[in-house]
Design a protein around this motif. Sequence first.
Motif, PDB file in Angstrom:
ATOM      1  N   HIS A  11      44.794  -2.893 -15.943  1.00  0.00           N
ATOM      2  CA  HIS A  11      44.009  -2.675 -14.721  1.00  0.00           C
ATOM      3  C   HIS A  11      42.689  -2.014 -15.124  1.00  0.00           C
ATOM      4  N   ASP A  70      44.624  -7.197 -13.469  1.00  0.00           N
ATOM      5  CA  ASP A  70      44.808  -7.302 -12.020  1.00  0.00           C
ATOM      6  C   ASP A  70      43.734  -6.545 -11.243  1.00  0.00           C
ATOM      7  N   ASP A  71      43.428  -7.064 -10.094  1.00  0.00           N
ATOM      8  CA  ASP A  71      42.607  -6.478  -9.020  1.00  0.00           C
ATOM      9  C   ASP A  71      41.147  -6.944  -9.042  1.00  0.00           C
ATOM     10  N   HIS A 152      45.187 -12.924  -6.719  1.00  0.00           N
ATOM     11  CA  HIS A 152      46.008 -11.705  -6.562  1.00  0.00           C
ATOM     12  C   HIS A 152      46.115 -11.355  -5.071  1.00  0.00           C
ATOM     13  N   HIS A 156      45.784  -7.800  -0.952  1.00  0.00           N
ATOM     14  CA  HIS A 156      46.757  -6.977  -1.683  1.00  0.00           C
ATOM     15  C   HIS A 156      47.797  -6.377  -0.745  1.00  0.00           C
TER      16      HIS A 156
HETATM   17 ZN    ZN Z   1      47.094  -5.228  -7.899  1.00  0.00          ZN
END
Ligand code: ZN
Length: 277
Positions: A11, A70-71, A152, A156
Motif C-alpha cells: 500500500h 492497492d488503493d 479495487h 472501497h
Molecule cells: Zn484497499
Amino acid sequence: MKIAVPILTYHSNNVMGNDYHNNDHIALAHDLSVIHRLGFKIISLSTLLDWYQGRLPDQEVAQSVVLTCDDGSWFDYYDIDHPHFGPQRSFFNIIKDYSHTTGDQVHLSSFVIVSPDGRIVLDQTCLAGNGWWTDDWWQEAQKSGLMSIENHSWDHNHIAFHQNVNHDQSFKTVDNQKQCDYQLRQSQTYLNKHMVLSSCYFAYPYGNFSDYLKNQYLPEQARDLGLEAAFTTEARAVTKDCQLWAMPRFVCGEAWHTSDEFERILLSFGSPKKGLF
Ligand SMILES: [Zn+2]
C-alpha cells in the motif's frame, strides 16, 4: 514439484515513518533486493493467470513472485515530499530503478479506487488533502509496460461513504446485484470505457466478500464486466487448486512485518539460488 506462486501486496499510502515496518516504499525496495538475491523472477498477474488457465507451462512461472498494490494514490506513481516524513520514491520509480539496476523484468498491478468524487473525499480524509488521489497518471503508468491499472471497487465501501460498514464486514455486505453493480460494474465502465484502460482483475477491499459476490455475481457477470479473476488477502500462494474468484495474496504489514519474515516466506517456496550464498 507442485507450483505455488506468491502474490505480494503493498500500500503506497502506508507512510507512517521511514522504516521497513512503517513505510511500504522502504519495504518494497528492500523486498525487491531480496527477490533478486534469492533468484526469484517477477512475473505479471496476467502471466500467472495464463499459467493458471493452462495457457503457459509450469516452467514459465516456477520460482516467481507477482507484485500488486492497492488503493491507487499518487504515491504509486509520483515521487512525493511527504509533509511529515520527507521525500518518498514512488512505487513506479522503485520498480523502474530495480529494473535498470538489475536488468530483471518487473511488473506491478495497481488496484485503484475508481470513483473520482470518492477519491477527492479520501484525499481529504485519509491523506493530506493536497489533491494526491487523481487518475491523471493511470494511462501513462499502463503505457510504460511496467504497471497495469486494475479494479479495487468504486469507493472501497469505505466508511466515509457507508457509515455502518467496518473493515471486517466491508465487501461481505455487498451481497445483492444493485450493490455489486455499484461497486464493480460502474468501476469497470469507468476504467475501460472512460479511461480506455484494460482492467480485467478485481481485488476485494480489505480482502473479504459475500458468497453472492464470489459465487454468483462474478461467475455469472464476469464476461460482461470484462473481469477474469478476483483477489483476496488470504496469506498463501496461488496454486492450480485456488478458486478463480478468490485468489490469495500476501499483504505487507499483515502477512509479514520485517525483512526477515519476508525472506522466510520466500524461502518457503525454495530458493532458486539455494546454496550459493
Ligand atoms: Zn484497499
